[in-house]
Scaffold this motif. Structure first.
Motif, PDB file in Angstrom:
ATOM      1  N   UNK A 152       0.854  -1.189   0.000  1.00 15.39           N
ATOM      2  CA  UNK A 152       0.000   0.000   0.000  1.00 15.39           C
ATOM      3  C   UNK A 152       0.891   1.241   0.000  1.00 15.39           C
ATOM      4  N   UNK A 153       0.571   2.201  -0.843  1.00 14.97           N
ATOM      5  CA  UNK A 153       1.211   3.520  -0.819  1.00 14.97           C
ATOM      6  C   UNK A 153       0.134   4.541  -0.475  1.00 14.97           C
ATOM      7  N   UNK A 154       0.398   5.393   0.512  1.00 18.82           N
ATOM      8  CA  UNK A 154      -0.586   6.397   0.921  1.00 18.82           C
ATOM      9  C   UNK A 154      -0.025   7.791   0.670  1.00 18.82           C
ATOM     10  N   UNK A 155      -0.779   8.567  -0.096  1.00 21.65           N
ATOM     11  CA  UNK A 155      -0.416   9.950  -0.379  1.00 21.65           C
ATOM     12  C   UNK A 155      -1.553  10.852   0.085  1.00 21.65           C
ATOM     13  N   UNK A 156      -1.245  11.824   0.906  1.00 25.24           N
ATOM     14  CA  UNK A 156      -2.222  12.812   1.326  1.00 25.24           C
ATOM     15  C   UNK A 156      -2.077  14.014   0.391  1.00 25.24           C
ATOM     16  N   UNK A 157      -3.137  14.323  -0.364  1.00 27.27           N
ATOM     17  CA  UNK A 157      -3.044  15.373  -1.379  1.00 27.27           C
ATOM     18  C   UNK A 157      -4.353  16.152  -1.454  1.00 27.27           C
ATOM     19  N   UNK A 158      -4.325  17.428  -1.072  1.00 26.63           N
ATOM     20  CA  UNK A 158      -3.232  18.210  -0.508  1.00 26.63           C
ATOM     21  C   UNK A 158      -2.716  17.606   0.792  1.00 26.63           C
ATOM     22  N   UNK A 159      -1.399  17.685   0.943  1.00 23.96           N
ATOM     23  CA  UNK A 159      -0.754  17.003   2.052  1.00 23.96           C
ATOM     24  C   UNK A 159      -0.894  17.790   3.354  1.00 23.96           C
ATOM     25  N   UNK A 160      -1.269  17.080   4.391  1.00 22.17           N
ATOM     26  CA  UNK A 160      -1.280  17.640   5.742  1.00 22.17           C
ATOM     27  C   UNK A 160       0.030  17.226   6.415  1.00 22.17           C
ATOM     28  N   UNK A 161       0.930  18.193   6.765  1.00 28.67           N
ATOM     29  CA  UNK A 161       0.650  19.603   7.020  1.00 28.67           C
ATOM     30  C   UNK A 161       1.175  20.600   5.989  1.00 28.67           C
ATOM     31  N   UNK A 162       1.700  20.161   4.848  1.00 21.73           N
ATOM     32  CA  UNK A 162       2.426  21.094   3.978  1.00 21.73           C
ATOM     33  C   UNK A 162       1.601  21.693   2.847  1.00 21.73           C
ATOM     34  N   UNK A 163       0.466  21.079   2.490  1.00 31.67           N
ATOM     35  CA  UNK A 163      -0.408  21.647   1.469  1.00 31.67           C
ATOM     36  C   UNK A 163      -0.018  21.379   0.035  1.00 31.67           C
ATOM     37  N   UNK A 164       0.968  20.505  -0.213  1.00 29.84           N
ATOM     38  CA  UNK A 164       1.366  20.205  -1.590  1.00 29.84           C
ATOM     39  C   UNK A 164       0.407  19.177  -2.202  1.00 29.84           C
ATOM     40  N   UNK A 165       0.344  19.138  -3.539  1.00 28.31           N
ATOM     41  CA  UNK A 165      -0.556  18.223  -4.237  1.00 28.31           C
ATOM     42  C   UNK A 165       0.219  17.401  -5.265  1.00 28.31           C
ATOM     43  N   UNK A 166      -0.356  16.252  -5.595  1.00 29.61           N
ATOM     44  CA  UNK A 166       0.150  15.456  -6.715  1.00 29.61           C
ATOM     45  C   UNK A 166      -0.842  15.626  -7.857  1.00 29.61           C
ATOM     46  N   UNK A 167      -0.355  15.878  -9.052  1.00 30.05           N
ATOM     47  CA  UNK A 167      -1.286  16.074 -10.165  1.00 30.05           C
ATOM     48  C   UNK A 167      -1.627  14.737 -10.816  1.00 30.05           C
ATOM     49  N   UNK A 168      -2.611  14.756 -11.700  1.00 27.77           N
ATOM     50  CA  UNK A 168      -3.119  13.518 -12.287  1.00 27.77           C
ATOM     51  C   UNK A 168      -2.047  12.774 -13.080  1.00 27.77           C
ATOM     52  N   UNK A 169      -1.233  13.498 -13.813  1.00 28.25           N
ATOM     53  CA  UNK A 169      -0.211  12.852 -14.646  1.00 28.25           C
ATOM     54  C   UNK A 169       0.825  12.151 -13.779  1.00 28.25           C
ATOM     55  N   UNK A 170       1.261  12.812 -12.710  1.00 33.81           N
ATOM     56  CA  UNK A 170       2.241  12.199 -11.809  1.00 33.81           C
ATOM     57  C   UNK A 170       1.655  10.973 -11.126  1.00 33.81           C
TER      58      UNK A 170
END
Length: 381
Positions: A152-170
């Motif tokens: 399992x890989x878990x990505x928080x997007x927007x990330x708590x606590x930094x607010x960064x996002x992963x886009x659809x292509x990535x």
């Protein structure tokens, strides 16, 4: 035999996930919606509950809510699970996937509960740090996934606590590389937008940042990728943009085959009648009553970013959530204490990896944000 002998050694070694119950009039520490749920939503939910028998159980599984959520998100009803907050569904997902010898990949810094639950279940946690600019390191994530194939890989997007996002292509690249599940926790997705606006705020200035007509509009989700990637799981919540943190409603979206298995770890009657009814009303009234609040929070976030950047000794980090981390020349613990003395509560995140010099602030109402900025100017002088 000692009373704690039956407890797993890995659990005994864990620090509990907790929050000191400080109190303040200006509460900017938990990424909540600063505006309450609109009165129309409350009144309609209570009206629908007026004649419902409290002596009867709620739905065994809230199928009606599942259907409304599917329509709202553009997914299939059989691919939805609603729960007692998205945290319950994170736990259920990990319960059916994680055990001894299973590996969960996270980024850090991120929401602490992913590591907490994985460790309690006996799994192994691997982590990839964010880049130095506190954005996702997609190259490092891809390399880790290809080399170790985590379950399992878990990505928080927007990330708590930094607010960064992963886009659809990535994300699509990572999904294709992974033989395991990739979970995207989108608790704050309503505040995100694919094209960053805050990068040019300094040029436009605070006046431009507060002009709603200059915005692109908030809200971006990876739900559209579900149909092409059966290993994708998406988590949403009603606790942030929907202004219903007190009622604890969240939901999970995934391939129906996956949902069928994850549901085995969800307790029956897990969503009470009040929460279920209020969630249904919120979905019906989202466009008219809640979306304007989301837009107002996005506008205030951009204005707050500009104002904080003008204070010597502070460096706010661009965020696509309803909060932001701020690097401080003054020790974050001292900033926290000084603000608390002024009846303002923020979050000290200096104990997180990579965030030794940072605190986090939620975006409040315009009045609350003005009080925060004024207090920080005074403290940093």
């Amino acid at each position: 035999m000692g009373i704690l002998d039956p407890i797993k050694a890995s659990v005994l070694a864990l620090r509990p996930y907790s929050l000191v119950p400080h109190r303040a009039s200006v509460k900017l520490n938990q990424n909540e919606n600063p505006w309450d749920a609109p009165l129309e939503i409350k009144q309609e939910a209570l009206k629908r509950l007026k004649d419902r028998a409290w002596s009867r159980y709620p739905d065994f599984a809230p199928q009606g809510l599942h259907e409304r959520l599917a329509e709202f998100c553009g997914w299939r009803p059989e691919g939805v699970i609603a729960g007692n907050g998205s945290n319950e569904l994170i736990q259920a997902l990990l319960m059916v996937t994680v055990g001894e010898g299973k590996r969960v990949l996270i980024t850090e810094p991120t929401f602490a509960l992913y590591r907490q639950i994985t460790t309690v279940l006996g799994g192994e946690v691997a982590s990839v740090p964010l880049r130095s600019d506190l954005q996702f390191d997609i190259t490092a994530l891809l390399e880790e996934i290809e080399n170790t194939q985590p379950d399992v890989t878990i990505l928080c997007s927007p990330n708590n606590p930094t607010g960064c996002v992963i886009n659809d292509e990535e994300l699509a690249v990572l999904l294709k590389a992974s033989r395991g599940l990739i979970v995207v926790d989108e608790a704050y997705h309503e505040f995100a937008h694919p094209v960053s606006l805050t990068r040019d705020l300094h040029q436009r200035g605070a006046a431009g940042a507060t002009n709603g007509q200059s915005r692109l509009g908030c809200g971006h989700s990876v739900v559209s990728l579900l149909s092409d990637h059966e290993n994708l799981v998406v988590l949403h919540t009603f606790s942030k943009a929907m202004a219903m943190a007190a009622l604890r409603v969240g939901y999970l979206l995934a391939a129906p085959e996956l949902v069928q298995e994850i549901a085995k770890a969800v307790l029956p009657y897990n969503l009470n009648a009040l929460s279920q009814t209020a969630a249904e009303v919120a979905l019906e009234m989202f466009k008219a009553r809640l979306e304007p609040l989301v837009e107002a929070i996005c506008v205030e976030r951009d204005r707050l970013y500009v104002e904080l950047a003008r204070i010597p000794g502070l460096v706010p980090i661009q965020s696509q959530a309803n909060f932001m981390v701020v690097r401080s020349n003054l020790e974050p613990k001292r900033v926290f204490a000084e603000l608390l003395e002024r009846d303002i509560l923020i979050r000290d995140v200096s104990g997180y990896p990579m965030l030794n010099d940072y605190f986090r602030v939620s975006v409040g109402t315009p009045e609350e944000n003005d009080l925060l900025v004024g207090a920080l100017r005074e403290i940093l002088q």
